[in-house]
Design an enzyme around this catalytic site. Structure first.
Site, mmCIF file in Angstrom:
data_model
loop_
_atom_site.group_PDB
_atom_site.id
_atom_site.type_symbol
_atom_site.label_atom_id
_atom_site.label_comp_id
_atom_site.label_asym_id
_atom_site.label_seq_id
_atom_site.Cartn_x
_atom_site.Cartn_y
_atom_site.Cartn_z
ATOM 1 N N SER A 169 0.829 -1.205 0.000
ATOM 2 C CA SER A 169 0.000 0.000 0.000
ATOM 3 C C SER A 169 0.865 1.258 0.000
ATOM 4 O O SER A 169 2.007 1.251 0.461
ATOM 5 C CB SER A 169 -0.902 0.032 1.225
HETATM 6 N N1 SAH Z 1 -0.789 -4.321 3.925
HETATM 7 C C1 SAH Z 1 -0.281 -4.844 2.693
HETATM 8 C C2 SAH Z 1 -1.321 -4.654 1.605
HETATM 9 C C3 SAH Z 1 -1.246 -5.693 0.577
HETATM 10 S S1 SAH Z 1 -2.536 -5.607 -0.638
HETATM 11 C C4 SAH Z 1 0.996 -4.137 2.290
HETATM 12 O O1 SAH Z 1 1.105 -2.937 2.530
HETATM 13 O O2 SAH Z 1 1.857 -4.771 1.714
HETATM 14 C C5 SAH Z 1 -3.827 -6.528 0.109
HETATM 15 C C6 SAH Z 1 -3.511 -7.939 0.539
HETATM 16 O O3 SAH Z 1 -4.742 -8.566 0.933
HETATM 17 C C7 SAH Z 1 -2.930 -8.828 -0.558
HETATM 18 O O4 SAH Z 1 -1.732 -9.388 -0.111
HETATM 19 C C8 SAH Z 1 -4.013 -9.893 -0.761
HETATM 20 O O5 SAH Z 1 -3.490 -11.158 -1.131
HETATM 21 C C9 SAH Z 1 -4.691 -9.932 0.581
HETATM 22 N N2 SAH Z 1 -6.053 -10.455 0.601
HETATM 23 C C10 SAH Z 1 -7.026 -10.344 -0.325
HETATM 24 N N3 SAH Z 1 -8.152 -10.962 0.069
HETATM 25 C C11 SAH Z 1 -7.882 -11.500 1.294
HETATM 26 C C12 SAH Z 1 -8.640 -12.262 2.244
HETATM 27 N N4 SAH Z 1 -9.907 -12.623 2.007
HETATM 28 N N5 SAH Z 1 -8.046 -12.631 3.390
HETATM 29 C C13 SAH Z 1 -6.749 -12.280 3.671
HETATM 30 N N6 SAH Z 1 -5.983 -11.558 2.816
HETATM 31 C C14 SAH Z 1 -6.534 -11.172 1.650
#
Ligand code: SAH
Length: 213
Positions: free
Chosen positions: A64
């Site tokens: 993010s």
């Molecule tokens: N906080 C992270 C954001 C990553 S993007 C960072 O800054 O790196 C969002 C993440 O949510 C992705 O890694 C995706 O695989 C995960 N995601 C999507 N749906 C999900 C779910 N149902 N349960 C857990 N994680 C999920």
């Protein structure tokens, strides 16, 4: 990979950019200034680490944008020792921010590849969440509930009910809601049955995927 004086300088600058966009919480800004974000990206993309931008981290996911991380964390109002559930571990950058604020962090990721990479990286870096879980965050983590705060780092079409029910009274849920574009939404649990809902600006997230089984 190393953390150098140059990296620290760029981080200070990044924290100033985030502050200029409206984040005021000193501890959150301190976290941005401290956490080596370049180590959360593949080393060939190091130059991108201290721009205020989201960036691909593999498996179609993104780390993010720093401003977004700071904004969501500020809304969560994390106190030292607070029990926090994070949905969407991804690169682990948001997790590291929560750990910096001395939260007890439970974090769920549904992509196996990312889960494994980030778990390995955290071991190496000595970042210590209470639990890293490979699974579907839509359901929350009932066995560890209730939480002081829940933060969702992917866009949900609507608020997952289990997450609301896993908040303590007084607890806060920060979640981007929407399909193509998301409205940052804060729910505060006022009592067993009452929730206060507040909406903030619009953001763009990768989708929160629900497992159908
Ligand atoms: N906080 C992270 C954001 C990553 S993007 C960072 O800054 O790196 C969002 C993440 O949510 C992705 O890694 C995706 O695989 C995960 N995601 C999507 N749906 C999900 C779910 N149902 N349960 C857990 N994680 C999920």
């Amino acid at each position: 990979m190393k953390d150098t004086l140059k990296h620290r300088g760029m981080r200070k600058n990044l924290a100033e950019i985030v502050a200029a966009k409206g984040v005021t919480d000193k501890k959150v800004l301190e976290a941005i200034k401290t956490i080596p974000r370049h180590l959360f990206l593949d080393s060939s993309f190091e130059d991108h680490a201290y721009q205020d931008k989201a960036f691909p981290i593999g498996a179609d996911q993104t780390i993010s944008q720093p401003y977004t991380v700071a904004f969501q964390t500020e809304l969560l109002e994390v106190k030292p020792g607070a029990k926090i559930l994070e949905i969407g571990t991804g690169s682990g950058y948001q997790t590291a921010v929560l750990l910096h604020l001395r939260a007890k962090v439970y974090t769920i990721e549904r992509q196996l590849e990312l889960f494994k990479t980030t778990r390995f990286f955290f071991n190496k870096m000595h970042y210590r969440p209470k639990k890293m879980i490979f699974g579907d965050g839509y359901k929350g983590l009932p066995e560890e509930a209730p939480f002081d705060g829940i933060i969702v780092t992917a866009g949900a079409p609507d608020v997952p009910r289990p997450l609301l029910s896993q908040l303590k009274v007084g607890g806060r849920l920060v979640i981007p809601i929407g399909v193509n574009e998301q409205i940052m939404t804060l729910f505060v649990r006022k009592s067993e049955k009452e929730f206060e809902k507040k909406e903030f600006g619009s953001f763009r997230f990768v989708p929160l995927l629900e497992d159908k089984n």
